[in-house]
Design a protein around this motif. Structure first.
Motif, PDB file in Angstrom:
ATOM      1  N   ARG A   6       0.857  -1.188   0.000  1.00 48.13           N
ATOM      2  CA  ARG A   6       0.000   0.000   0.000  1.00 48.13           C
ATOM      3  C   ARG A   6       0.887   1.230   0.000  1.00 48.13           C
ATOM      4  O   ARG A   6       1.984   1.216   0.516  1.00 48.13           O
ATOM      5  CB  ARG A   6      -0.869   0.015   1.260  1.00 48.13           C
ATOM      6  N   GLY A   7       0.401   2.287  -0.567  1.00 49.95           N
ATOM      7  CA  GLY A   7       1.174   3.522  -0.597  1.00 49.95           C
ATOM      8  C   GLY A   7       2.292   3.375  -1.620  1.00 49.95           C
ATOM      9  O   GLY A   7       2.480   2.322  -2.211  1.00 49.95           O
ATOM     10  N   GLU A  12       7.858   5.735   1.349  1.00 46.30           N
ATOM     11  CA  GLU A  12       8.246   5.051   2.576  1.00 46.30           C
ATOM     12  C   GLU A  12       9.751   4.885   2.716  1.00 46.30           C
ATOM     13  O   GLU A  12      10.265   4.762   3.816  1.00 46.30           O
ATOM     14  CB  GLU A  12       7.606   3.657   2.615  1.00 46.30           C
ATOM     15  N   ASP A  55       1.100   2.155  15.205  1.00 42.55           N
ATOM     16  CA  ASP A  55       0.819   3.158  14.182  1.00 42.55           C
ATOM     17  C   ASP A  55       0.823   4.571  14.756  1.00 42.55           C
ATOM     18  O   ASP A  55       1.229   5.521  14.093  1.00 42.55           O
ATOM     19  CB  ASP A  55      -0.524   2.869  13.499  1.00 42.55           C
ATOM     20  N   GLU A  80      -7.182  -0.632   7.568  1.00 40.87           N
ATOM     21  CA  GLU A  80      -7.945   0.468   6.965  1.00 40.87           C
ATOM     22  C   GLU A  80      -8.944   1.055   7.955  1.00 40.87           C
ATOM     23  O   GLU A  80      -9.057   2.269   8.087  1.00 40.87           O
ATOM     24  CB  GLU A  80      -8.650  -0.017   5.697  1.00 40.87           C
ATOM     25  N   VAL A  83      -7.403   3.228  10.329  1.00 42.02           N
ATOM     26  CA  VAL A  83      -6.634   4.272   9.652  1.00 42.02           C
ATOM     27  C   VAL A  83      -5.161   4.184  10.076  1.00 42.02           C
ATOM     28  O   VAL A  83      -4.525   5.187  10.402  1.00 42.02           O
ATOM     29  CB  VAL A  83      -7.224   5.682   9.879  1.00 42.02           C
ATOM     30  N   SER A  85      -2.158   4.202   8.869  1.00 40.80           N
ATOM     31  CA  SER A  85      -1.601   4.598   7.570  1.00 40.80           C
ATOM     32  C   SER A  85      -0.133   4.223   7.405  1.00 40.80           C
ATOM     33  O   SER A  85       0.410   4.318   6.302  1.00 40.80           O
ATOM     34  CB  SER A  85      -1.782   6.099   7.376  1.00 40.80           C
ATOM     35  N   LYS A  86       0.513   3.802   8.476  1.00 43.99           N
ATOM     36  CA  LYS A  86       1.929   3.410   8.351  1.00 43.99           C
ATOM     37  C   LYS A  86       2.088   1.978   7.845  1.00 43.99           C
ATOM     38  O   LYS A  86       3.194   1.555   7.565  1.00 43.99           O
ATOM     39  CB  LYS A  86       2.626   3.565   9.700  1.00 43.99           C
ATOM     40  N   THR A  88       2.564  -0.628   5.470  1.00 46.60           N
ATOM     41  CA  THR A  88       3.091  -0.578   4.114  1.00 46.60           C
ATOM     42  C   THR A  88       2.859  -1.883   3.376  1.00 46.60           C
ATOM     43  O   THR A  88       2.680  -1.906   2.164  1.00 46.60           O
ATOM     44  CB  THR A  88       4.603  -0.274   4.182  1.00 46.60           C
TER      45      THR A  88
END
Ligand code: CTP
Ligand code: MG
Length: 240
Positions: A6-7, A12, A55, A80, A83, A85-86, A88
């Motif tokens: 992801r991302g 990163e 996170d 998700e 959230v 978001s870290k 990867t």
């Protein structure tokens, strides 16, 4: 299954402290009918607690989760929902904890300087212990583990009979999160993993120096249903 990324990798790659969250065990001894990471802890999957905490830690730049086979999608959905978001990558774990770490390590950026490895089975990880292990990784050691003194008398037993009483002096019980110089951890995991019960033991085998800092009783591992209840009670009293 291929790792799920992801991302963007470019975003990163410049970041330096990566966390590996190993959650791929079956949870045989807990016996909840699903992998331990997805057993309910205060109404959420056990994995949610450590994932959310890592996170939200300012010390952690990116996270790779090792999920049980067939549970990769639920792990992604959980990240998700939180959230987180870290996160990867979510990888499919291996047959042993060491295999799961090795698979996750392959998704850690080449540019990572430090890798923090944590058991999802220890939900109550907090910034204080993360700061202690990372703070001790000062260039004089290759790894740092949190540990607690052992207070009980220790005996070696065979066929339910005592073989010997083990000298307790200098013995500690080791926990996670464990922190490592990324290159040293990679080298350790390129070797034979047989018999490794934690990451530090592999670094030690290669002559790496591993320092010990104070652990946290709240980091005791969830193994049985009674452990899960105990953590649930601690959770009532702790700040998420
Ligand atoms: N683990 C893993 N991959 C494995 C085995 C273990 O990622 N093949 C992880 C577990 O998810 C857990 C940590 O390593 O977070 C410590 O393992 P343990 O407490 O033994 O969990 P389980 O192996 O799931 O439990 P059991 O031994 O009772 O089956
Ligand atoms: Mg196990």
């Amino acid at each position: 299954m291929d790792p799920v990324s992801r991302g963007t990798f470019e975003e990163e790659s410049a970041q330096s402290t990566w966390a590996i969250l190993v959650a791929a065990g079956t949870g045989e001894r807990l016996g909840s009918g699903r992998p331990k990471a997805f057993a309910a802890l205060a109404g959420r999957p056990l994995l949610a607690e450590s994932l959310e905490r890592l996170d939200s830690s300012d010390w952690v730049d990116a996270i790779v989760v090792a999920a049980p086979p067939e549970w990769e999608e639920p792990a992604i959905l959980l990240a998700e929902e939180l959230v987180a978001s870290k996160v990867t990558a979510v990888v499919t774990g291996g047959a042993t904890r060491a295999d799961s770490v090795r698979i996750a390590l392959a998704e850690v950026s080449e540019e990572a300087l430090v890798v923090l490895v944590h058991d999802a089975a220890r939900p109550l990880v907090d910034d204080a212990v993360i700061e202690r292990v990372l703070g001790r990784l000062d260039g004089t050691v290759e790894g740092v583990v949190p540990a607690l003194e052992v207070h009980d008398t220790l005996k070696r037993v065979a066929s339910e009979v005592v073989v010997e009483t083990v000298e307790r002096e200098g013995l500690v019980a080791v926990q996670t999160p464990q922190a490592f110089v990324a290159d040293r951890l990679r080298a350790a995991y390129a070797a034979d993993l047989a018999g490794a019960t934690d990451c530090a033991s592999l670094v030690e085998r290669q002559g790496g120096r591993v320092a010990v800092v104070e652990g946290d009783p709240r980091l005791a591992k969830v193994t049985t249903a009674a452990d899960l209840e105990r953590v649930e009670q601690l959770l009532d009293r702790s700040d998420p």
